[in-house]
Design an enzyme around this catalytic site. Structure first.
Site, PDB file in Angstrom:
ATOM      1  N   ASP A 221       0.839  -1.194   0.000  1.00 14.16           N
ATOM      2  CA  ASP A 221       0.000   0.000   0.000  1.00 14.16           C
ATOM      3  C   ASP A 221       0.869   1.236   0.000  1.00 14.16           C
ATOM      4  O   ASP A 221       1.881   1.298   0.690  1.00 14.16           O
ATOM      5  CB  ASP A 221      -0.927   0.025   1.216  1.00 14.16           C
ATOM      6  CG  ASP A 221      -1.917   1.184   1.141  1.00 14.16           C
ATOM      7  OD1 ASP A 221      -2.457   1.426   0.040  1.00 14.16           O
ATOM      8  OD2 ASP A 221      -2.136   1.852   2.157  1.00 14.16           O
TER       9      ASP A 221
ATOM     10  N   GLU B  40      -2.237  -1.055  -5.657  1.00 10.57           N
ATOM     11  CA  GLU B  40      -3.516  -0.443  -5.992  1.00 10.57           C
ATOM     12  C   GLU B  40      -3.529  -0.025  -7.462  1.00 10.57           C
ATOM     13  O   GLU B  40      -2.514   0.371  -8.022  1.00 10.57           O
ATOM     14  CB  GLU B  40      -3.845   0.727  -5.064  1.00 10.57           C
ATOM     15  CG  GLU B  40      -3.017   1.968  -5.275  1.00 10.57           C
ATOM     16  CD  GLU B  40      -3.468   3.130  -4.383  1.00 10.57           C
ATOM     17  OE1 GLU B  40      -4.662   3.237  -4.094  1.00 10.57           O
ATOM     18  OE2 GLU B  40      -2.618   3.924  -3.978  1.00 10.57           O
TER      19      GLU B  40
ATOM     20  N   ASP C 259      -1.995   1.598   7.181  1.00  7.37           N
ATOM     21  CA  ASP C 259      -1.498   1.239   5.848  1.00  7.37           C
ATOM     22  C   ASP C 259      -1.230  -0.259   5.733  1.00  7.37           C
ATOM     23  O   ASP C 259      -1.417  -0.855   4.674  1.00  7.37           O
ATOM     24  CB  ASP C 259      -0.229   2.031   5.523  1.00  7.37           C
ATOM     25  CG  ASP C 259      -0.508   3.533   5.413  1.00  7.37           C
ATOM     26  OD1 ASP C 259      -1.611   3.891   4.964  1.00  7.37           O
ATOM     27  OD2 ASP C 259       0.367   4.324   5.786  1.00  7.37           O
TER      28      ASP C 259
END
Ligand SMILES: [Zn+2]
Length: 398
Positions: A181, A265, A358
């Protein structure tokens, strides 16, 4: 990076400057075309259409026609990449290029014979319409360089940088999936709990940069002092950029070696859902947007990390829809924006599970990727389909 100091003769320098002028001109034309575009109008022309227009422009302008078509096409390619980065949310919208600032051009389809060594300390590179230009052979030239970029810095020094696509790293075969992340407090958080940070400028360097910026504000325009201060600032910024690139190389190699599948992502989706996420994800992401100056710099590093991962671990990078990843509890799967206690802490309102915010998001990404892999088992074995992103430095049509 493999950057070398070019040593052009005065005549060659003039020819290099002409290439820069052509690249800048073509880039600015592309900026202008896209500046006229408004939502609802016909799409602004893409790379392929712009290449056709370039042919027409060259037919109409002897000045452009006298230049290298490779230089001009690559300027369009750079612009297309800049727009893709902009829509991907990692970069700002490309703007006008000014004379003397960030000047450069790219040459592609480089052959092995286009670079040669002359002596222990000098080499030569063949540049279209310029000829053989000498450079300082200060380190080994990477094998298989297919393109290079020539740049002129503000101090008037010329450099050539050879680009290579890194070799894929073999799959470790451990079956391990990792979620990565993009953090706020840290550069990247892994689902293993590791928090990775880019080494930026040291405190003493930051203090020096602040002093230099104050000096710059006081220095008279056009003065020697101003030029000196500017060069010193540029050096510090280059040092910071080098460290960031170094971090990206090391981190991407490490991840590709340790894990079979790497979940990141999907920036394209992130961009599309930005408005919705602004409210849904309010605590986490708004702060991220307000992080200011550093944000763009870190975002650029992030885009580069994903690009490198895709090159080093082709077919092993999974792009995950980031929706809800930061508000879902990894323990009980409850989704609530209130669970994001603060920038750094995730505290589930349903089950009380607590984790670094996170890391919790990275774990959700890991689980999504592992779910995809399980669903595809029997169909697509891991490492089977090789989805390589198109390389920005290849002269193919869009
Ligand atoms: Zn929970």
């Amino acid at each position: 990076m493999s950057r070398f100091r070019l040593q052009p003769t005065p005549a060659q320098e003039a020819a290099l400057a002409e290439h820069c002028a052509h690249a800048r001109h073509v880039w600015n034309l592309a900026v202008e075309q896209h500046a006229h575009w408004k939502p609802g109008r016909k799409m602004a022309p893409g790379f392929a259409e712009q290449c056709r227009q370039l042919t027409e422009a060259r037919a109409a302008s002897p000045w452009l026609a006298a230049g290298s078509v490779v230089v001009q096409q690559q300027a369009l390619k750079d612009f297309a990449q800049a727009m893709a980065n902009f829509f991907g949310g990692t970069h700002r919208r490309p703007t006008w290029r000014k004379r003397g600032r960030a000047e450069g051009f790219r040459i592609v389809a480089v052959k092995a014979g286009d670079v040669r060594r002359r002596s222990r300390n000098t080499g030569e590179v063949k540049i279209p319409k310029v000829g053989w230009v000498r450079f300082r052979w200060s380190r080994a030239i990477p094998d298989g360089a297919k393109s290079y970029r020539v740049t002129r810095d503000r101090a008037g020094r010329w450099h050539v940088a050879f680009a290579t696509v890194p070799q894929p790293i073999p799959v470790p075969g451990t079956g391990q999936v990792v979620g990565v992340d993009r953090g706020v407090a840290v550069s990247a958080a892994l689902s293993t709990g590791e928090l990775l940070n880019v080494r930026g400028l040291r405190d003493t360097e930051k203090a020096r940069l602040r002093r230099l910026l104050r000096k710059l504000a006081r220095a008279k325009r056009g003065s020697n002092r101003r030029t000196k201060v500017k060069t010193a600032i540029a050096r510090l910024k280059a040092r910071e950029a080098d460290r960031r690139k170094d971090w990206v190389e090391k981190t991407s190699t490490d991840l590709a070696r340790r894990f079979d599948v790497i979940a990141v992502e999907d920036l394209k989706i992130r961009n599309m859902t930005r408005t919705a996420r602004g409210t849904l994800d309010a605590p986490g992401r708004n702060v991220r947007q307000k992080a200011g100056l550093n944000r763009g710099i870190l975002a650029a590093g992030w885009g580069r990390l994903v690009q490198r991962l895709e090159q080093k671990a082709p077919g092993r990078v999974q792009k995950i829809n980031p929706r809800h990843t930061s508000q879902t509890c990894n323990a009980c799967k409850h989704v609530a924006s209130e669970s994001r206690e603060s920038q750094a802490l995730f505290l589930c309102v349903a089950c009380g599970h607590q984790d670094h915010a996170d890391v919790n998001a990275a774990k959700n990404m890991r689980d999504t990727a592992a779910g995809h892999a399980a669903a595809a088992r029997g169909g697509l074995p891991l490492g089977g389909p090789v989805n390589r992103e198109p390389q920005p430095d290849l002269p193919s049509a869009a």
